[in-house]
Motif scaffolding. Structure first.
Motif, PDB file in Angstrom:
ATOM      1  N   CYS A 207      51.874  34.143  40.693  1.00 46.59           N
ATOM      2  CA  CYS A 207      53.066  35.158  41.261  1.00 46.59           C
ATOM      3  C   CYS A 207      53.916  34.647  42.533  1.00 46.59           C
ATOM      4  O   CYS A 207      53.664  33.525  43.277  1.00 46.59           O
ATOM      5  N   PHE A 208      54.726  34.371  42.441  1.00 43.76           N
ATOM      6  CA  PHE A 208      56.169  33.897  43.667  1.00 43.76           C
ATOM      7  C   PHE A 208      57.118  34.936  43.381  1.00 43.76           C
ATOM      8  O   PHE A 208      56.950  35.843  42.740  1.00 43.76           O
ATOM      9  N   ILE A 209      57.871  35.249  44.796  1.00 43.96           N
ATOM     10  CA  ILE A 209      59.188  36.436  45.595  1.00 43.96           C
ATOM     11  C   ILE A 209      59.600  35.941  46.169  1.00 43.96           C
ATOM     12  O   ILE A 209      59.262  34.745  46.820  1.00 43.96           O
ATOM     13  N   TYR A 254      56.294  32.341  48.511  1.00 41.66           N
ATOM     14  CA  TYR A 254      57.489  33.187  48.915  1.00 41.66           C
ATOM     15  C   TYR A 254      58.292  31.328  49.053  1.00 41.66           C
ATOM     16  O   TYR A 254      58.306  30.789  49.617  1.00 41.66           O
ATOM     17  N   THR A 255      59.153  32.033  48.025  1.00 40.22           N
ATOM     18  CA  THR A 255      60.945  30.604  48.140  1.00 40.22           C
ATOM     19  C   THR A 255      61.605  30.363  48.734  1.00 40.22           C
ATOM     20  O   THR A 255      62.302  31.598  49.241  1.00 40.22           O
ATOM     21  N   PHE A 256      61.961  29.297  49.231  1.00 33.29           N
ATOM     22  CA  PHE A 256      63.272  29.721  50.037  1.00 33.29           C
ATOM     23  C   PHE A 256      64.713  29.717  49.162  1.00 33.29           C
ATOM     24  O   PHE A 256      64.565  28.191  49.035  1.00 33.29           O
ATOM     25  N   TYR A 257      66.034  29.463  49.138  1.00 31.76           N
ATOM     26  CA  TYR A 257      67.251  28.805  48.964  1.00 31.76           C
ATOM     27  C   TYR A 257      67.667  28.290  50.335  1.00 31.76           C
ATOM     28  O   TYR A 257      68.127  27.120  50.422  1.00 31.76           O
ATOM     29  N   HIS A 258      67.316  29.053  51.589  1.00 30.60           N
ATOM     30  CA  HIS A 258      68.588  28.401  52.509  1.00 30.60           C
ATOM     31  C   HIS A 258      67.571  27.362  53.706  1.00 30.60           C
ATOM     32  O   HIS A 258      67.415  26.515  54.747  1.00 30.60           O
ATOM     33  N   TYR A 261      63.397  23.340  56.001  1.00 30.15           N
ATOM     34  CA  TYR A 261      62.415  22.593  55.786  1.00 30.15           C
ATOM     35  C   TYR A 261      61.098  22.578  54.934  1.00 30.15           C
ATOM     36  O   TYR A 261      60.046  22.035  54.652  1.00 30.15           O
ATOM     37  N   TYR A 262      60.694  23.842  54.822  1.00 31.99           N
ATOM     38  CA  TYR A 262      60.109  24.627  53.428  1.00 31.99           C
ATOM     39  C   TYR A 262      60.650  24.838  52.383  1.00 31.99           C
ATOM     40  O   TYR A 262      61.676  25.361  52.382  1.00 31.99           O
ATOM     41  N   ARG A 263      60.511  24.775  50.736  1.00 31.28           N
ATOM     42  CA  ARG A 263      60.728  24.966  49.756  1.00 31.28           C
ATOM     43  C   ARG A 263      60.135  26.372  49.766  1.00 31.28           C
ATOM     44  O   ARG A 263      60.734  27.133  48.626  1.00 31.28           O
ATOM     45  N   ALA A 264      58.495  26.403  49.992  1.00 30.04           N
ATOM     46  CA  ALA A 264      57.712  27.419  49.272  1.00 30.04           C
ATOM     47  C   ALA A 264      57.028  27.855  50.228  1.00 30.04           C
ATOM     48  O   ALA A 264      56.255  26.080  50.875  1.00 30.04           O
ATOM     49  N   ILE A 265      56.040  28.419  50.861  1.00 32.01           N
ATOM     50  CA  ILE A 265      55.347  29.088  51.108  1.00 32.01           C
ATOM     51  C   ILE A 265      54.262  30.463  50.638  1.00 32.01           C
ATOM     52  O   ILE A 265      54.699  30.569  50.347  1.00 32.01           O
ATOM     53  N   LYS A 266      52.781  29.429  50.778  1.00 34.21           N
ATOM     54  CA  LYS A 266      52.285  30.870  50.198  1.00 34.21           C
ATOM     55  C   LYS A 266      51.435  31.139  51.290  1.00 34.21           C
ATOM     56  O   LYS A 266      50.825  30.548  52.007  1.00 34.21           O
TER      57      LYS A 266
END
Length: 284
Positions: A207-209, A254-258, A261-266
């Motif tokens: 799962c990713f959101i 959780y993935t990020f566009y903006h 520092y992080y592309r994704a965090i679980k």
């Protein structure tokens, strides 16, 4: 380019541009003394923000989540006001992966503000633009598509004709949600914009959101931290609360566009970070 495999889905972050916006606007009513502990600002009180599309490979099909800030779309005044330091390298990134813009099957637009939609088209002459991804179906909520073409007094400066006219024949709209392929949905939330949507991939244990601008950076994890840019901040808060609870229970990424520092965090069930993919940072 950073990559992340989540079940059947392979995510690759492309370089879509970078700009610097006022930290106070990005964190709304949250005092600087609090938000600066989580996300640093420069001497102008600006914070660094990426505009990086995610290339999503799923079942031998290629999708983008949003499109970057594009190239050649900004006036000198806009470059200054929006703090644009770098424009898009999406096409170059695709070539590094032995792909081209013709290979993109679909683009999942969370919303159509210029910093998400300017990478959909390119200038080909004075006042003329063409689609960059000619074979892609471009998905967006019906509410967002309507406001894009009929902006109100508040939104007129962020919905640009050059971003929608060249691609209108490729657009497919939806009301509440649409399943793109098995397990991958674009779901309407409202909040940041009237037609804002999130991307949810939920398949078995994977799962990713992608919360898009409901949670533009990792520092916006707190459900009450909404941007001053949000058209409907109370909606943003309630939608974030709901989808953070859902994701925590699924131990989702959780993935990020903006985020710079992080592309994704679980996160785990308690909302604690248990894994992360950091962005490789290079000097500009």
């Amino acid at each position: 380019m950073e990559t992340l495999q989540i079940g059947r889905a392979k995510l690759t972050w492309l370089k879509g541009g970078v700009n610097f916006l006022d930290g106070g606007a990005m964190f709304g009513v949250v005092p600087k003394a609090l938000w600066q502990k989580k996300y640093p600002s420069n001497e102008k009180n600006q914070i660094e923000l990426r505009t990086d599309p995610i290339l999503l490979q799923l079942d031998d099909r290629y999708f983008l989540i949003d499109s970057g800030i594009g190239n050649g779309k900004f006036t000198e005044k806009q470059i200054r006001n929006f703090g644009v330091l770098e424009e898009s390298y999406v096409e170059e990134g695709l070539r590094e992966l032995n792909l081209s813009t013709d290979d993109i099957n679909g683009i999942l637009m969370t919303h159509l503000h210029f910093d998400h939609a300017s990478g959909l088209s390119r200038r080909i002459g004075e006042g003329k633009y063409q689609s960059i991804f000619p074979n892609a179906t471009i998905y967006t909520s019906a509410i967002e598509w309507n406001e894009m073409r009929n902006p109100n007094i508040r939104s007129v400066n962020t919905y640009w004709e050059s971003n929608w006219q060249p691609i209108e024949h490729q657009v497919e709209t939806f009301a509440d949600e649409i399943e793109i392929v098995k397990g991958l949905k674009l779901i309407y939330t409202g909040g940041h914009s009237d037609g804002h949507a999130i991307v949810v991939y939920d398949d078995g244990d994977a799962c990713f959101i992608h919360m898009a601008d409901l949670m533009p950076t990792h520092a916006h994890q707190n459900k009450l931290w909404a941007m001053a840019y949000d058209d409907y901040p109370v909606t943003s808060v309630h939608e974030k609360e709901s989808w953070m609870e859902y994701g925590y229970q699924r131990e989702a990424w959780y993935t990020f566009y903006h985020d710079a520092y992080y592309r994704a965090i679980k996160y785990n069930h308690a909302g604690e970070k248990v894994d992360a993919l950091e962005r490789v940072r290079y000097p500009y």
